[in-house]
Design an enzyme around this catalytic site. Structure first.
Site, PDB file in Angstrom:
ATOM      1  N   GLU A 128      -1.112  -8.397   4.383  1.00  0.00           N
ATOM      2  CA  GLU A 128      -2.526  -8.508   4.734  1.00  0.00           C
ATOM      3  C   GLU A 128      -3.026  -9.904   4.386  1.00  0.00           C
ATOM      4  O   GLU A 128      -2.588 -10.517   3.422  1.00  0.00           O
ATOM      5  CB  GLU A 128      -3.347  -7.446   4.004  1.00  0.00           C
ATOM      6  CG  GLU A 128      -2.931  -6.027   4.379  1.00  0.00           C
ATOM      7  CD  GLU A 128      -3.783  -4.970   3.681  1.00  0.00           C
ATOM      8  OE1 GLU A 128      -4.903  -5.292   3.231  1.00  0.00           O
ATOM      9  OE2 GLU A 128      -3.302  -3.822   3.579  1.00  0.00           O
ATOM     10  N   ASP A 148     -14.090   4.664 -11.986  1.00  0.00           N
ATOM     11  CA  ASP A 148     -14.583   6.022 -11.778  1.00  0.00           C
ATOM     12  C   ASP A 148     -13.573   7.001 -12.362  1.00  0.00           C
ATOM     13  O   ASP A 148     -12.842   7.677 -11.652  1.00  0.00           O
ATOM     14  CB  ASP A 148     -14.783   6.266 -10.278  1.00  0.00           C
ATOM     15  CG  ASP A 148     -15.452   7.605 -10.007  1.00  0.00           C
ATOM     16  OD1 ASP A 148     -16.074   8.145 -10.932  1.00  0.00           O
ATOM     17  OD2 ASP A 148     -15.349   8.105  -8.872  1.00  0.00           O
ATOM     18  N   ARG A 151       0.829  -1.213   0.000  1.00  0.00           N
ATOM     19  CA  ARG A 151       0.000   0.000   0.000  1.00  0.00           C
ATOM     20  C   ARG A 151       0.859   1.257   0.000  1.00  0.00           C
ATOM     21  O   ARG A 151       0.475   2.280  -0.566  1.00  0.00           O
ATOM     22  CB  ARG A 151      -0.926   0.007   1.215  1.00  0.00           C
ATOM     23  CG  ARG A 151      -2.063  -0.997   1.147  1.00  0.00           C
ATOM     24  CD  ARG A 151      -2.976  -0.880   2.351  1.00  0.00           C
ATOM     25  NE  ARG A 151      -4.013  -1.900   2.316  1.00  0.00           N
ATOM     26  CZ  ARG A 151      -5.201  -1.755   1.718  1.00  0.00           C
ATOM     27  NH1 ARG A 151      -5.471  -0.627   1.093  1.00  0.00           N
ATOM     28  NH2 ARG A 151      -6.084  -2.722   1.738  1.00  0.00           N
ATOM     29  N   GLU A 155     -10.558  -2.661  -4.905  1.00  0.00           N
ATOM     30  CA  GLU A 155      -9.902  -1.653  -4.083  1.00  0.00           C
ATOM     31  C   GLU A 155      -8.573  -1.231  -4.702  1.00  0.00           C
ATOM     32  O   GLU A 155      -8.191  -0.050  -4.655  1.00  0.00           O
ATOM     33  CB  GLU A 155      -9.667  -2.174  -2.666  1.00  0.00           C
ATOM     34  CG  GLU A 155      -9.212  -1.049  -1.736  1.00  0.00           C
ATOM     35  CD  GLU A 155      -8.812  -1.521  -0.354  1.00  0.00           C
ATOM     36  OE1 GLU A 155      -8.643  -0.661   0.517  1.00  0.00           O
ATOM     37  OE2 GLU A 155      -8.634  -2.733  -0.157  1.00  0.00           O
ATOM     38  N   CYS A 171     -17.120  -7.742  -2.935  1.00  0.00           N
ATOM     39  CA  CYS A 171     -16.682  -8.863  -3.787  1.00  0.00           C
ATOM     40  C   CYS A 171     -17.876  -9.499  -4.486  1.00  0.00           C
ATOM     41  O   CYS A 171     -17.776  -9.970  -5.618  1.00  0.00           O
ATOM     42  CB  CYS A 171     -16.004  -9.955  -2.956  1.00  0.00           C
ATOM     43  SG  CYS A 171     -15.019  -9.392  -1.584  1.00  0.00           S
ATOM     44  N   HIS A 177     -20.502  -6.581   1.139  1.00  0.00           N
ATOM     45  CA  HIS A 177     -19.389  -7.370   0.601  1.00  0.00           C
ATOM     46  C   HIS A 177     -19.269  -7.005  -0.878  1.00  0.00           C
ATOM     47  O   HIS A 177     -19.997  -7.527  -1.725  1.00  0.00           O
ATOM     48  CB  HIS A 177     -19.655  -8.869   0.762  1.00  0.00           C
ATOM     49  CG  HIS A 177     -19.796  -9.297   2.196  1.00  0.00           C
ATOM     50  ND1 HIS A 177     -18.774  -9.208   3.106  1.00  0.00           N
ATOM     51  CD2 HIS A 177     -20.864  -9.799   2.875  1.00  0.00           C
ATOM     52  CE1 HIS A 177     -19.186  -9.646   4.293  1.00  0.00           C
ATOM     53  NE2 HIS A 177     -20.449 -10.007   4.180  1.00  0.00           N
TER      54      HIS A 177
END
Length: 365
Positions: free
Chosen positions: A41, A109, A12, A52, A333, A331
């Site tokens: 993670e 977006d 990240r 994400e 996903c 969720h």
């Protein structure tokens, strides 16, 4: 199993550089199903981590401080920065991102003007000769007005001006741009600084000015972006598409039909006649557009509709057997909303608005 996927491992804290390195090393795998792992993670990518990754990368790359794109408030869109740099690989990364989004059916977006997609199809098939120009198309004041409406209006006024253009405007075939605090001049044609703009040559001046802004001044940036996109989406099928259709493939449609979403929604633990579900749709159908978009973003990771319409979202509402003091959970996903069995419409509306208005990121408990 790893051979079947484009596996991305990124930190990240180094999101752009890690993504660029991974995509460069795995160039041969770009047309495989995408899976993303954030280093350190434990999340397994069932679709949410990929969404994400796209969201965070787009947000970082398009941030004004990053300097790659300029946001134009009048037109609410981004355009390529004309600043010169040594390496245009990050523009190629944005093109690859757009291509991967189309290939993996993820809506982005991104606010590019229609002119961008016209350039992306110029030509629709990558030329075999590397010296052939790409991303160059004929542009008009209409194209410029989609990005810089005030400037386009000013140039239109110049074309229709009835007085003496040379004496009243005192312009030459030269444009000025600010780059890192320094004003630089560029000739629109050889010797342009000595050629006055007159009533006779003003059409040529306007055309050269628009061509400079939308083609020549950003050629290297857009060429890298073009090759990035086509490295994933190279297909003869692009010859059949109009620019606006490519835009819908990338960004989805901004038109929300919540009644269509209601008709196609699946339920788990609820029936469509249950009071909580009836409250939910009464509230959502009565929401203003901005809250409807927030709900869509909360549950799917994007506030736009895929090419196939709302039915392609496979939207599901599941019963969350928890206290009604809890907020709804999503969720992304699976495009799934987990809704506690709220006892009143007022309570549901309050909790839903709090939930969809204060959600960021993808967390694990």
């Amino acid at each position: 199993m790893n051979m079947l996927f484009l596996n991305m491992k990124v930190r990240r804290t180094h999101l752009v550089s890690d993504s660029l390195d991974e995509l460069t090393r795995k160039r041969a795998d770009l047309k495989k199903k995408l899976k993303v792992t954030f280093v350190g993670e434990a999340g397994l990518d069932m679709g949410g981590l990929t969404k994400e990754w796209f969201l965070l990368l787009i947000r970082q790359i398009f941030h004004p401080d990053y300097g790659m794109f300029t946001y134009h408030k009048d037109s609410h869109c981004h355009w390529f920065s004309s600043f010169k740099c040594d390496n245009y690989s990050e523009f190629r990364l944005v093109g690859i991102l757009m291509g991967l989004a189309v290939y993996n059916s993820i809506t982005l977006d991104i606010r590019f003007p229609p002119c961008c997609y016209k350039k992306l199809l110029s030509p629709p098939i990558v030329p075999s000769d590397q010296n052939t120009p790409v991303g160059i198309c004929s542009v008009t004041t209409d194209d410029l007005s989609q990005i810089m409406p005030e400037l386009a209006h000013g140039l239109s006024e110049l074309l229709s001006y009835e007085g003496n253009v040379e004496e009243d405007f005192y312009s030459t075939f030269q444009v000025f741009q600010e780059e890192f605090g320094i004003i630089k001049s560029y000739n629109l044609k050889p010797g342009g600084e000595k050629i006055p703009v007159t009533n006779q040559n003003r059409k040529e001046y306007v055309q050269l000015y628009i061509d400079f802004l939308l083609n020549k001044s950003i050629y290297k940036q857009f060429a890298a972006f073009y090759y990035g996109f086509h490295s994933v989406c190279a297909s003869n099928a692009l010859m059949l598409l109009r620019p606006e259709e490519v835009e819908i493939l990338v960004c989805g449609s901004p038109e929300l039909d919540m009644h269509a979403l209601q008709r196609s929604t699946q339920y788990d633990g609820y029936a469509k006649t249950d009071s909580t579900i009836r409250y939910f749709w009464d509230v959502v159908l009565g929401f203003p557009l901005d809250l409807q978009k927030k709900l869509l973003h909360f549950t799917t990771g994007s506030d736009r509709v895929p090419v196939g319409g709302m039915a392609d979202l496979n939207f599901k509402i599941s019963k969350n057997e928890t206290s009604t003091n809890w907020l709804p959970v999503a969720h992304t996903c699976f495009n799934q909303l987990c809704l506690p069995p709220y006892k009143s419409k007022k309570d549901l509306k309050q909790k839903l608005i709090i939930g969809i208005s204060n959600s960021e990121g993808f967390g694990l408990e």
